[in-house]
Design a protein around this motif. Structure first.
Motif, PDB file in Angstrom:
ATOM      1  N   TYR A 112      56.541  30.533  10.687  1.00  0.00           N
ATOM      2  CA  TYR A 112      56.068  31.912  10.019  1.00  0.00           C
ATOM      3  C   TYR A 112      55.619  32.726  11.690  1.00  0.00           C
ATOM      4  O   TYR A 112      54.816  32.025  12.188  1.00  0.00           O
ATOM      5  N   HIS A 113      55.512  34.105  11.384  1.00  0.00           N
ATOM      6  CA  HIS A 113      55.262  35.060  11.879  1.00  0.00           C
ATOM      7  C   HIS A 113      55.016  36.089  10.807  1.00  0.00           C
ATOM      8  O   HIS A 113      56.393  36.771  10.554  1.00  0.00           O
ATOM      9  N   ARG A 114      53.655  36.852  10.725  1.00  0.00           N
ATOM     10  CA  ARG A 114      53.803  37.823  10.732  1.00  0.00           C
ATOM     11  C   ARG A 114      54.130  38.146   8.893  1.00  0.00           C
ATOM     12  O   ARG A 114      54.992  38.754   8.844  1.00  0.00           O
ATOM     13  N   GLY A 115      54.125  37.257   8.148  1.00  0.00           N
ATOM     14  CA  GLY A 115      54.060  36.976   7.071  1.00  0.00           C
ATOM     15  C   GLY A 115      56.142  36.420   6.301  1.00  0.00           C
ATOM     16  O   GLY A 115      55.896  36.676   5.594  1.00  0.00           O
ATOM     17  N   ARG A 116      56.623  36.236   7.596  1.00  0.00           N
ATOM     18  CA  ARG A 116      57.582  35.558   7.166  1.00  0.00           C
ATOM     19  C   ARG A 116      58.254  34.213   7.684  1.00  0.00           C
ATOM     20  O   ARG A 116      57.448  34.003   8.817  1.00  0.00           O
ATOM     21  N   GLN A 151      65.152  31.333  20.514  1.00  0.00           N
ATOM     22  CA  GLN A 151      64.982  31.314  18.951  1.00  0.00           C
ATOM     23  C   GLN A 151      64.178  32.160  17.989  1.00  0.00           C
ATOM     24  O   GLN A 151      63.807  32.385  18.135  1.00  0.00           O
ATOM     25  N   PHE A 152      62.642  31.965  19.308  1.00  0.00           N
ATOM     26  CA  PHE A 152      61.404  32.671  19.193  1.00  0.00           C
ATOM     27  C   PHE A 152      60.643  33.518  19.344  1.00  0.00           C
ATOM     28  O   PHE A 152      60.696  34.943  18.566  1.00  0.00           O
ATOM     29  N   GLN A 153      61.696  33.780  20.349  1.00  0.00           N
ATOM     30  CA  GLN A 153      62.056  35.335  20.852  1.00  0.00           C
ATOM     31  C   GLN A 153      62.583  36.406  19.448  1.00  0.00           C
ATOM     32  O   GLN A 153      62.346  37.566  19.763  1.00  0.00           O
ATOM     33  N   ARG A 154      63.410  35.864  19.039  1.00  0.00           N
ATOM     34  CA  ARG A 154      64.320  36.888  18.048  1.00  0.00           C
ATOM     35  C   ARG A 154      63.273  36.967  17.052  1.00  0.00           C
ATOM     36  O   ARG A 154      63.459  37.977  15.803  1.00  0.00           O
ATOM     37  N   ILE A 155      62.581  35.929  16.565  1.00  0.00           N
ATOM     38  CA  ILE A 155      61.474  36.074  14.872  1.00  0.00           C
ATOM     39  C   ILE A 155      60.476  37.074  15.949  1.00  0.00           C
ATOM     40  O   ILE A 155      60.032  37.706  14.847  1.00  0.00           O
ATOM     41  N   PHE A 188      55.362  22.100  10.826  1.00  0.00           N
ATOM     42  CA  PHE A 188      55.368  23.764  10.665  1.00  0.00           C
ATOM     43  C   PHE A 188      54.651  24.177  12.008  1.00  0.00           C
ATOM     44  O   PHE A 188      53.767  23.688  13.095  1.00  0.00           O
ATOM     45  N   LEU A 189      55.553  25.745  12.525  1.00  0.00           N
ATOM     46  CA  LEU A 189      55.188  26.274  13.336  1.00  0.00           C
ATOM     47  C   LEU A 189      54.498  28.045  12.755  1.00  0.00           C
ATOM     48  O   LEU A 189      55.205  28.486  12.407  1.00  0.00           O
ATOM     49  N   THR A 190      53.778  27.901  13.749  1.00  0.00           N
ATOM     50  CA  THR A 190      53.386  29.272  13.809  1.00  0.00           C
ATOM     51  C   THR A 190      52.860  30.350  14.836  1.00  0.00           C
ATOM     52  O   THR A 190      52.080  29.236  15.857  1.00  0.00           O
ATOM     53  N   LEU A 191      53.953  31.405  15.235  1.00  0.00           N
ATOM     54  CA  LEU A 191      54.014  32.102  15.909  1.00  0.00           C
ATOM     55  C   LEU A 191      52.556  33.220  15.982  1.00  0.00           C
ATOM     56  O   LEU A 191      52.528  34.079  15.014  1.00  0.00           O
ATOM     57  N   ASP A 192      51.553  32.752  16.364  1.00  0.00           N
ATOM     58  CA  ASP A 192      50.490  33.595  15.691  1.00  0.00           C
ATOM     59  C   ASP A 192      50.385  34.877  16.272  1.00  0.00           C
ATOM     60  O   ASP A 192      50.770  35.547  17.627  1.00  0.00           O
ATOM     61  N   ASP A 193      50.099  36.131  16.396  1.00  0.00           N
ATOM     62  CA  ASP A 193      49.802  37.527  16.321  1.00  0.00           C
ATOM     63  C   ASP A 193      48.327  37.638  17.102  1.00  0.00           C
ATOM     64  O   ASP A 193      48.390  38.682  17.451  1.00  0.00           O
ATOM     65  N   PHE A 197      49.370  24.252   4.925  1.00  0.00           N
ATOM     66  CA  PHE A 197      47.460  22.947   5.675  1.00  0.00           C
ATOM     67  C   PHE A 197      48.810  21.886   4.844  1.00  0.00           C
ATOM     68  O   PHE A 197      48.351  20.306   5.508  1.00  0.00           O
ATOM     69  N   ASP A 198      49.841  22.120   4.130  1.00  0.00           N
ATOM     70  CA  ASP A 198      50.618  20.257   3.813  1.00  0.00           C
ATOM     71  C   ASP A 198      50.972  19.606   4.854  1.00  0.00           C
ATOM     72  O   ASP A 198      51.149  18.041   4.322  1.00  0.00           O
ATOM     73  N   LYS A 199      51.424  20.086   5.753  1.00  0.00           N
ATOM     74  CA  LYS A 199      52.496  19.477   6.435  1.00  0.00           C
ATOM     75  C   LYS A 199      51.871  18.649   7.266  1.00  0.00           C
ATOM     76  O   LYS A 199      50.766  18.603   7.450  1.00  0.00           O
ATOM     77  N   SER A 200      52.416  17.369   8.164  1.00  0.00           N
ATOM     78  CA  SER A 200      51.551  16.370   8.445  1.00  0.00           C
ATOM     79  C   SER A 200      50.682  17.115   9.492  1.00  0.00           C
ATOM     80  O   SER A 200      49.771  16.705   9.994  1.00  0.00           O
ATOM     81  N   PHE A 201      51.791  18.089  10.319  1.00  0.00           N
ATOM     82  CA  PHE A 201      51.007  19.231  11.000  1.00  0.00           C
ATOM     83  C   PHE A 201      51.246  20.572  11.392  1.00  0.00           C
ATOM     84  O   PHE A 201      52.429  20.559  11.501  1.00  0.00           O
ATOM     85  N   SER A 202      50.584  21.193  11.431  1.00  0.00           N
ATOM     86  CA  SER A 202      51.031  22.590  11.941  1.00  0.00           C
ATOM     87  C   SER A 202      50.454  22.919  13.366  1.00  0.00           C
ATOM     88  O   SER A 202      49.654  23.063  13.898  1.00  0.00           O
ATOM     89  N   LEU A 203      51.822  23.860  13.898  1.00  0.00           N
ATOM     90  CA  LEU A 203      51.367  23.797  15.352  1.00  0.00           C
ATOM     91  C   LEU A 203      51.219  25.164  16.017  1.00  0.00           C
ATOM     92  O   LEU A 203      52.285  26.340  14.645  1.00  0.00           O
ATOM     93  N   ILE A 204      50.726  26.039  16.309  1.00  0.00           N
ATOM     94  CA  ILE A 204      50.085  27.284  16.676  1.00  0.00           C
ATOM     95  C   ILE A 204      50.393  27.552  17.707  1.00  0.00           C
ATOM     96  O   ILE A 204      49.950  26.903  18.623  1.00  0.00           O
ATOM     97  N   ALA A 205      50.726  28.835  18.481  1.00  0.00           N
ATOM     98  CA  ALA A 205      51.409  29.504  18.734  1.00  0.00           C
ATOM     99  C   ALA A 205      50.071  30.939  19.532  1.00  0.00           C
ATOM    100  O   ALA A 205      51.321  31.679  18.167  1.00  0.00           O
ATOM    101  N   PHE A 206      49.620  30.434  20.139  1.00  0.00           N
ATOM    102  CA  PHE A 206      48.937  32.234  20.139  1.00  0.00           C
ATOM    103  C   PHE A 206      49.770  32.922  21.229  1.00  0.00           C
ATOM    104  O   PHE A 206      50.738  32.626  21.890  1.00  0.00           O
TER     105      PHE A 206
END
Length: 779
Positions: free
Chosen positions: A336-340, A361-365, A416-421, A451-460
């Motif tokens: 997840y990044h900026r609503g996408r 891949q993450f840089q492309r996102i 689940f991964l969140t690329l936080d802004d 929040f339903d995933k076993s864990f969500s990883l957050i990258a700031f």
């Protein structure tokens, strides 16, 4: 599109001469490599399954047994006492089996049966030994002769190099305490919180329960303990977690933080690449069972059952109850990044993506400028709100079409991964940096974690990381075990280039991440907004304060010959009394993983001994040596209660199960109803560290974690998580609610600090008194 990119590897054209077939060698190579990897994985799992299945013996011991039996027979002996002849007679007649072959087959069958019997005997012997818990009640560092003998026997029977799940069949079952013992301990625990009249009333209600429904309920509970693997864990998961219909964000989920002082790289995509590659390494070892089991004293094994659902797991909402969906190996994650939302494949050519490939891949996102689709921005808020609206919306709007496909991608992903802004992390020079960091991990914007995933990883944005963990599948030490492995693998094994990028070549031929597609109608968007507003109210009400106490730590406390946990718990009691002017029911989590499928038990830290100590500390007329004596008495009581909880003699899980039985049987019990309705106004938990010996903390003292925390349990209470970091630091994570006029997390943090210093001063006084005595003797 990744699917379109891969499809061009196979093309055919119909011509007048027939079918013109074009095959891509690159695609065929990847198909071949994927097949090889898949079969290799199956072979390793099969091998490790056999090793675990025959533990504490080994497959080679079967061959030794067969050779020994055959050798005895060739020496004209009969070790089977006629059993081999009986097996030989029972074999079906065949022209292909000579008399000698029948004898050999019979001997092999007998040897195999004898080998299996010996395995079972070893397992039950080990189980009986592990049912002994006398060692845990001995003074720390002073093992009796019988305990040393017991430890050596357990060590011998445990074999060499056990796998993660090797001990599961040898772990004892959680025992059911007697009703009399549980009620007696319960009354003792509430005595300091009740006046004489209230206590007498509680005694009367408890006595009526003992004489009335208790024996009947206890019989059914014992029956369950004989039949089920663990008489608590399944009901605990169902009734405490999955049947709850309120939001799990803040109320249930917890978080884990990054390293305190070190940020290996400030490049967001690179840090995420390394961390996720380390997670994939951990998952591969987990699926093969190759992690070493956690063992107390290096000998006594802990249950590993909770590790099974760490990856590929999602909590699925239901109208009446949720359920935990766990799948086999999944080859993608959703970002997840900026609503996408994006689907990212984790494998290429039958192997994990390298960290540099994941970074790409993450840089492309991160570089993707496209806006969110209608309703996509706050979609994850459904997992942050009430469970019933989410369950109904899932059935109505996500059961077909692109919505179903995209939701399945999220729910079947590895995690689940969140690329936080935003940029977060601990900075001692910035006020409230730890507070904001914790709140971001605990709830974020209420729509940027699943929040339903076993864990969500957050990258700031600044390279810091964190994890938000759903609680039903496991407890904090399990997620903490994985997180320690990941942080140390990231820092000491994978590393970064001088520019902060992941090491390794960049494969630019990788298919880009797939953007998930949604068709969310206006009615569904209104439900999403409703969930978001509810979650936002909860998040805005969280008053959080993170405090790094660095005046002293475990090193000094141990020199005082006191348990660090008991020391901190007494400080919390003193701080709470100063904060609110009263005592309260206090929850401290302890584990019961010495038993099969064990999870947690409650230690009721507010005792008559602790309240006597606190009152003495607040009495200006009381001498310090008297306060110290009361402190030591309270600490010893706390340690005793902690040991009882760990060894299956706790109070609360037993009463909880009796309450569930009373509800199932339609029995009204005022005693159980009152017990289960009492609020925990001070809920505490210690985050374990150094579960994995991957790094020498003395050699690298800056590579310490910040621990984790959770939201407030009671509306007018505090939640306190603490981690004893190394020898000199204790980090506190304190939560409460702004809406309560009785609480203030910052104020409570200051009270904790002062309580810690005041208790230390008691030992300073003790040392000063010893010096005075020595001086007087000298004079």
């Amino acid at each position: 599109m990744a699917e379109a990119h891969q499809a061009v590897g196979f093309q055919f054209t119909v011509t007048p001469d027939g079918i013109d077939l074009h095959l891509s060698r690159e695609v065929l190579r990847h198909i071949y490599l994927s097949g090889v990897t898949s079969w290799r994985k199956r072979a390793i799992r099969f091998k490790n399954g056999i090793l675990t299945g025959v533990y504490p013996a080994s497959p080679s011991s079967w061959l030794i047994m067969v050779i020994a039996v055959l050798s005895t027979m060739y020496a004209r002996g009969d070790p089977s006492l006629g059993t081999i002849d009986w097996i030989k007679e029972a074999l079906p007649e065949s022209d292909y089996l000579t008399a000698q072959t029948q004898t050999v087959v019979s001997a092999v069958v007998f040897a195999t049966g004898l080998w299996l019997v010996l395995i079972m005997l070893l397992r039950y012997t080990l189980k009986a030994l592990l049912s002994h818990h006398g060692w845990i009640f001995e003074c720390h560092g002073r093992k009796s002769f019988s305990t040393r003998v017991w430890l050596n026997v357990v060590r011998i029977l445990s074999g060499r190099r056990p796998l993660l799940f090797s001990f599961q069949a040898s772990l004892p079952r959680l025992p059911v305490p007697s009703v009399d013992e549980t009620i007696s301990r319960y009354l003792e625990s509430v005595r300091p919180l009740l006046d004489d009249e209230q206590y007498k009333q509680m005694e009367t209600v408890a006595s009526e329960f003992k004489k009335g429904p208790a024996p009947k309920l206890q019989r059914y509970l014992k029956l369950k303990s004989w039949w089920a693997t663990n008489y608590v864990s399944d009901w605990w998961e169902e009734y405490i977690y999955l049947r709850g219909r309120s939001p799990i964000m803040v109320n249930s989920n917890f978080y884990l933080m990054d390293l305190m002082y070190v940020t290996p790289t400030h490049r967001q995509a690179a840090r995420a690449g390394n961390v996720i590659h380390a997670m994939l390494q951990y998952r591969r070892k987990l699926e093969r069972g190759e992690h070493a089991p956690l063992r107390a004293l290096g000998v006594v094994p802990m249950c590993s059952f909770q590790y099974e659902r760490m990856f590929n797991t999602t909590r699925i909402p239901g109208i009446d109850t949720d359920f935990v969906q766990h799948l086999s190996d999944r080859k993608h994650l959703v970002v997840y990044h900026r609503g996408r939302f994006y689907k990212v494949w984790l494998y290429y050519g039958g192997r994990h993506l390298w960290p540099s490939e994941l970074e790409l891949q993450f840089q492309r996102i991160l570089n993707d400028p496209t806006p969110p689709q209608p309703g996509e921005l706050k979609l994850a808020a459904l997992t942050a709100g009430d469970r019933v609206p989410w369950a109904r919306a899932r059935l109505m709007y996500f059961s077909e079409g692109v919505n179903k496909t995209s939701l399945e991608a999220i729910e079947t992903g590895a995690f689940f991964l969140t690329l936080d802004d935003e940029a977060h992390g601990y900075d001692p020079e910035k006020l409230k940096s730890l507070d904001l960091y914790a709140k971001s991990l605990l709830h974020g914007k209420c729509y940027d974690r699943w929040f339903d995933k076993s864990f969500s990883l957050i990258a700031f944005k600044n390279g810091k990381m964190g994890v938000n963990v759903e609680h039903s599948w496991a407890d904090a030490p399990i997620a903490g075990h994985m997180w320690e492995y990941v942080l140390f693998t990231d820092s000491f094994q994978l590393g970064y280039t001088l520019e902060g990028h992941c090491k390794g070549d960049v494969n630019k031929g990788l298919a880009p991440p797939t953007r998930l597609q949604w068709d969310i109608p206006v009615a569904c968007q209104e439900i999403i907004e409703g969930s978001y507003h509810l979650a936002k109210e909860i998040a805005d009400d969280v008053d959080f304060h993170g405090y790094v106490f660095d005046e002293f730590g475990k090193g000094l406390i141990k020199k005082c010959r006191t348990s660090p946990d008991a020391f901190i718990q007494m400080a919390l009691q003193l701080a709470h009394f100063r904060d609110k002017g009263e005592f309260c029911l206090t929850y401290e989590s302890s584990m019961t993983r010495m038993f099969r499928e064990g999870r947690t038990e409650t230690v009721r830290s507010c005792t008559s001994e602790s309240t006597a100590f606190v009152r003495a500390m607040e009495d200006l007329k009381q001498k310090k040596d008297e306060c110290l004596a009361l402190f030591q008495k309270a600490s010893e009581k706390h340690q005793q209660m902690y040991r009882l909880a760990m060894t299956g003699s706790g109070i609360d899980r037993h009463l909880f199960c009796l309450y569930i039985l009373s509800k199932l049987m339609g029995i009204d019990s005022p005693f159980l109803k009152q017990v289960l309705s009492e609020p925990w106004r001070l809920s505490t938990s210690q985050t374990p560290q150094q579960q994995i010996n991957l790094m020498d903390l003395q050699k690298y003292p800056r590579y310490v974690g910040l621990g984790g925390g959770f939201g407030p349990v009671a509306d007018d209470g505090y939640g306190v998580s603490y981690i004893i970091v190394g020898e000199d630091i204790v980090t506190f994570h304190i939560s409460s609610k702004f809406s309560s006029p009785e609480t203030d997390s910052y104020r409570f943090g200051q009270n904790i600090r002062q309580a810690m210093l005041d208790i230390r001063s008691l030992f300073d006084q003790k040392n000063h008194t010893k010096i005075e005595k020595v001086v007087k003797k000298t004079l």
